[in-house]
Design an enzyme around this catalytic site. Structure first.
Site, PDB file in Angstrom:
ATOM      1  N   THR A   1      -4.984  -0.240  11.599  1.00 13.14           N
ATOM      2  CA  THR A   1      -3.847  -0.630  12.447  1.00 13.14           C
ATOM      3  C   THR A   1      -2.592  -0.921  11.631  1.00 13.14           C
ATOM      4  OG1 THR A   1      -4.637  -2.913  12.420  1.00 13.14           O
ATOM      5  CG2 THR A   1      -5.271  -1.559  14.304  1.00 13.14           C
ATOM      6  N   GLY A   2      -2.697  -0.950  10.298  1.00 12.97           N
ATOM      7  CA  GLY A   2      -1.498  -1.134   9.478  1.00 12.97           C
ATOM      8  C   GLY A   2      -0.630   0.108   9.569  1.00 12.97           C
ATOM      9  N   SER A   3       0.660   0.004   9.197  1.00 12.02           N
ATOM     10  CA  SER A   3       1.535   1.162   9.390  1.00 12.02           C
ATOM     11  C   SER A   3       1.096   2.327   8.493  1.00 12.02           C
ATOM     12  CB  SER A   3       2.985   0.781   9.112  1.00 12.02           C
ATOM     13  OG  SER A   3       3.125   0.343   7.784  1.00 12.02           O
ATOM     14  N   TYR A   4       0.723   2.016   7.260  1.00 17.00           N
ATOM     15  CA  TYR A   4       0.318   3.061   6.323  1.00 17.00           C
ATOM     16  C   TYR A   4      -1.033   3.653   6.735  1.00 17.00           C
ATOM     17  CZ  TYR A   4       0.686   5.198   1.669  1.00 17.00           C
ATOM     18  OH  TYR A   4       0.829   6.077   0.628  1.00 17.00           O
TER      19      TYR A   4
ATOM     20  N   LYS B   1      -9.015  -7.434  15.306  1.00 18.88           N
ATOM     21  CA  LYS B   1      -8.595  -6.458  16.330  1.00 18.88           C
ATOM     22  C   LYS B   1      -9.779  -5.691  16.904  1.00 18.88           C
ATOM     23  CE  LYS B   1      -3.825  -6.230  15.073  1.00 18.88           C
ATOM     24  NZ  LYS B   1      -2.629  -5.451  14.794  1.00 18.88           N
TER      25      LYS B   1
ATOM     26  N   ILE C   1      -7.299   3.650  -1.556  1.00 13.74           N
ATOM     27  CA  ILE C   1      -5.899   4.071  -1.705  1.00 13.74           C
ATOM     28  C   ILE C   1      -5.002   3.007  -2.368  1.00 13.74           C
ATOM     29  CG2 ILE C   1      -3.849   4.855  -0.420  1.00 13.74           C
ATOM     30  CD1 ILE C   1      -6.186   6.860  -0.381  1.00 13.74           C
TER      31      ILE C   1
ATOM     32  N   GLU D   1      -2.582   0.582  -4.350  1.00 13.40           N
ATOM     33  CA  GLU D   1      -2.032   0.580  -5.693  1.00 13.40           C
ATOM     34  C   GLU D   1      -1.942  -0.876  -6.134  1.00 13.40           C
ATOM     35  OE1 GLU D   1       1.930   2.667  -7.633  1.00 13.40           O
ATOM     36  OE2 GLU D   1       1.711   2.516  -5.480  1.00 13.40           O
TER      37      GLU D   1
ATOM     38  N   TYR E   1      -0.617  17.587  -6.347  1.00 12.02           N
ATOM     39  CA  TYR E   1       0.014  18.430  -5.317  1.00 12.02           C
ATOM     40  C   TYR E   1       0.756  19.585  -5.980  1.00 12.02           C
ATOM     41  CZ  TYR E   1      -0.290  13.743  -3.125  1.00 12.02           C
ATOM     42  OH  TYR E   1      -0.684  12.506  -2.708  1.00 12.02           O
TER      43      TYR E   1
ATOM     44  N   GLU F   1      -3.087  12.378 -18.063  1.00 11.20           N
ATOM     45  CA  GLU F   1      -1.839  11.797 -18.528  1.00 11.20           C
ATOM     46  C   GLU F   1      -2.143  10.820 -19.651  1.00 11.20           C
ATOM     47  OE1 GLU F   1      -0.472  10.211 -14.747  1.00 11.20           O
ATOM     48  OE2 GLU F   1      -1.347   8.267 -15.164  1.00 11.20           O
TER      49      GLU F   1
ATOM     50  N   HIS G   1       2.359   4.291 -13.823  1.00 12.04           N
ATOM     51  CA  HIS G   1       0.955   3.962 -13.597  1.00 12.04           C
ATOM     52  C   HIS G   1       0.527   2.835 -14.529  1.00 12.04           C
ATOM     53  CE1 HIS G   1      -0.218   8.138 -11.820  1.00 12.04           C
ATOM     54  NE2 HIS G   1       0.235   7.302 -10.903  1.00 12.04           N
TER      55      HIS G   1
END
Lengths: 305, 368
Positions: free
Chosen positions: A28-31, A54, A108, A110, A171, A221, A260
């Protein structure tokens, strides 16, 4: 080692073959809501969401919301969960999922404290579960299942496995591969943190024996030694499918964190030179630019024909 | 974040680790006052967040006022690996019998705390010989293990006892403050066989800062870097003249590499992040406009979740408000990039199809 394809795809004949259930924590969070929507659009079978407080409501008019992971797991056959909660809440969300029997957890968030990642990993090991991330764009089998925040357009189904520390480079390089005719059998973003639930070497173990994988691309990296470990593993196990690497951060100054949390060179530890030289030892060419990756891969493919 | 020696020692003191008497100062006036308090002889040590201070002349002995007046300003003026002095530490002279090495760090590969100890310290970690390495898991170092390490190092009597005590205190400090690395190098055995931490290194896990407000005072980001963090993007100031903007740490690093390969010099690393909005990118451009030396901006954007139009809008707004008057070289790809390119037509932004073209144009354009 986790059979990642069995988790993501299942076996032919299973009632849910190629339609595995996924739970979204923090739906339900925006992200969480935004990306749950995009995953649904891609065809991912989201059958439950979890947001404490919820429970009983419905997300997107179709997905039931539960208060806890145990309730969500009891109500579904899901073995996969994706977490969209603030970094501070990651550890409790991860414990909730792992204790409820989740086998693949995609994290997900960070900026998760390293100590919390380690505790979650410790529990995952005890439960025989796999964590991807934190700070990962996710994992996908193009055109089949997407568990993450990656945009769909760079990816196309095919036979190259792509393992990456960086989201946007995953990507960018997949896009370059796709444009050169190299679709992807699977892409795994391991995340840019100092400690990853699934290291490059673990991701390699997950994909190396798939019969229809024809090539491997490693996107690394600066920072840490996971590229070096992977190169050594590739030498040791005699893996000989065409493999190409790319390493970002050659121009980064020492002792500066480049975005990072894991991208930092201390002394010579974690330097690009060290990674490139190990890949060279493993007979893996390292591209100078993302656009060079498919060119080098094509060269390798030709040789192996 | 890596703490300075005197800051690490503040934490060591809090945890009862043996230290020599010392005082830090930031000006020669303060230094003179502290010299009187401490009394000669002492050493002065430059406080910079990098190693190799001794070789660079950053550690000097002072026997009297004349030596102090001569050496203090010299040390204060040093630049070591690009870092200027943040302070000077005045520390009593030690009567050392032997130098040891001791550290605890978060082992990324093994995913646990790990002890490294050696009976041969005083040099950089890479050259520490005969390392004793012990994986500790996620909990405290046990008495047993600490004694084992002391034994393997060949320590005996009071030295062994104090070493065990130091190792246990170091472990407590590491875990409670969630450090990525705590190092004592050298850890000295004094003439009286006691143990003393002569130098200290402490690296925090910045992601756990929210649980450690007590470490906030050691924050060493530049004002601009701090502002960037507040606005939700990541910025690292560099020495060159082309500001590099992109989304995703990996892509921005990759752009820095390609720019450097082509003879350009990056002025900053700026990752607008996955949650970029027109406002946050505008804020980023505001920060860039405050960086000295910037002569141009290179934008390399792969719009996945972030719409490239968000960035285009921020640039248009920046031109409208006369915020930036620098040439911009950009490659926009991905979500809504056709629309973004159209929006920027006729503006001061030069648009290229590939990042290679944008970089070449930036390097050529800025040389002029």
């Amino acid at each position: 080692m986790t059979d990642i394809f069995e988790l993501l795809k299942g076996k032919p004949g299973d009632p849910d073959y190629e339609n595995k259930e996924v739970i979204v924590q923090g739906i339900t969070g925006s992200y969480g809501s935004l990306h749950a929507g995009k995953m649904l659009e891609y065809g991912t079978n989201i059958t439950a969401g979890v947001t404490p407080g919820k429970g009983g409501q419905t997300w997107n008019e179709s997905v039931p919301i539960y208060n806890t992971m145990q309730e969500a797991v009891d109500a579904t056959d899901a073995k996969i969960s994706i977490i969209f909660v603030p970094a501070k809440s990651f550890l409790s969300a991860a414990k909730d999922a792992l204790n409820a029997g989740i086998k693949l957890l995609v994290a997900i968030p960070e900026h998760v404290p390293i100590r919390d990642t380690m505790e979650a990993l410790d529990l995952a090991n005890k439960k025989g579960a796999t964590i991807i991330g934190p700070n990962t764009p996710g994992i996908m089998i193009p055109e089949l299942i997407k568990i993450g925040i990656m945009p769909p357009m760079p990816f196309k189904a095919g036979k190259i496995a792509v393992l990456s520390k960086s989201g946007t480079l995953l990507y960018e390089i997949s896009d370059a591969l796709t444009n050169s005719g190299f679709g992807q059998s699977i892409t795994i973003g391991i995340g840019g943190d100092p400690v990853n639930g699934t290291r490059l070497i673990d991701a390699f173990e997950m994909v190396k024996d798939i019969p229809d994988m024809e090539g491997l691309v490693i996107v690394g990296e600066i920072g840490g030694d996971s590229e070096e470990m992977l190169a050594q593993r590739i030498i040791d196990c005699g893996f000989n499918k065409p493999t190409v690497a790319y390493i970002a951060g050659r121009a980064a100054p020492k002792e500066k964190r480049m975005g990072h949390a894991g991208a930092i060179v201390m002394g010579n530890y974690g330097s690009a030179e060290s990674k490139v030289s190990m890949f060279n030892k493993a007979n893996i060419p390292v591209a100078k630019r993302p656009a060079e990756v498919p060119v080098l891969l094509a060269g390798k493919m030709e040789k192996s024909d | 974040m890596q703490l300075l020696e005197f800051q690490a020692k503040e934490l060591f003191r809090e945890y009862g680790i043996n230290l020599l008497e010392s005082i830090s100062s930031t000006s020669i006036e303060d230094g003179r006052k502290h010299a009187k308090e401490l009394g000669y002889p002492f050493v002065i040590k430059i406080q910079v967040p990098v190693g190799g201070r001794g070789k660079a002349g950053g550690i000097q002995k002072c026997q009297n006022d004349d030596e102090f007046e001569l050496k203090y300003p010299q040390v204060m003026d040093l630049t070591i690996k690009g870092e200027k002095a943040r302070a000077i530490l005045l520390e009593k002279m030690a009567d050392i019998k032997k130098e040891l090495y001791l550290s605890i760090f978060l082992n990324r590969s093994k995913r646990c705390y790990t002890i490294i100890a050696s009976a041969e310290g005083g040099v950089e970690i890479e050259s520490v010989k005969n390392q004793i390495i012990k994986e500790v898991g996620l909990g405290d170092v046990s008495d047993e293990l600490a004694k084992q390490v002391a034994k393997e190092m060949g320590l005996e009597g009071i030295t062994a006892e104090q070493f065990v005590d130091t190792l246990k205190k170091l472990s407590k400090l590491t875990i409670e403050k969630e450090a990525e690395l705590v190092e004592i190098n050298p850890l000295a055995i004094m003439q009286d066989d006691s143990i003393m931490a002569l130098d200290g290194k402490f690296v925090t896990d910045d992601n756990s800062n929210f649980r450690h407000p007590e470490l906030q005072k050691y924050q060493e980001k530049t004002a601009i870097e701090e502002q960037a963090e507040k606005s939700g993007f990541s910025l690292v100031e560099l020495d060159g003249d082309i500001a590099v903007v992109g989304n995703g740490a990996g892509l921005v690093m990759s752009t820095l590499d390609m720019l450097s390969d082509n003879g350009g010099k990056p002025a900053c690393f700026l990752d607008v992040g996955g949650g970029a909005t027109t406002e946050s990118v505008y804020e980023a451009l505001t920060l860039i406009s405050q960086l000295p030396k910037v002569k141009g901006i290179l934008v390399n954007l792969y719009g996945g979740i972030v719409k490239t139009t968000v960035v285009a809008e921020a640039f248009l707004k920046a031109y409208e408000n006369n915020l930036i008057d620098l040439p911009v070289f950009s490659r926009l790809k991905g979500t809504e990039s056709d629309k973004a390119k159209e929006m920027l037509q006729g503006s001061r932004t030069n648009i290229f199809d590939t990042v290679e073209e944008a970089i070449n144009a930036a390097v050529m354009g800025i040389k002029k």
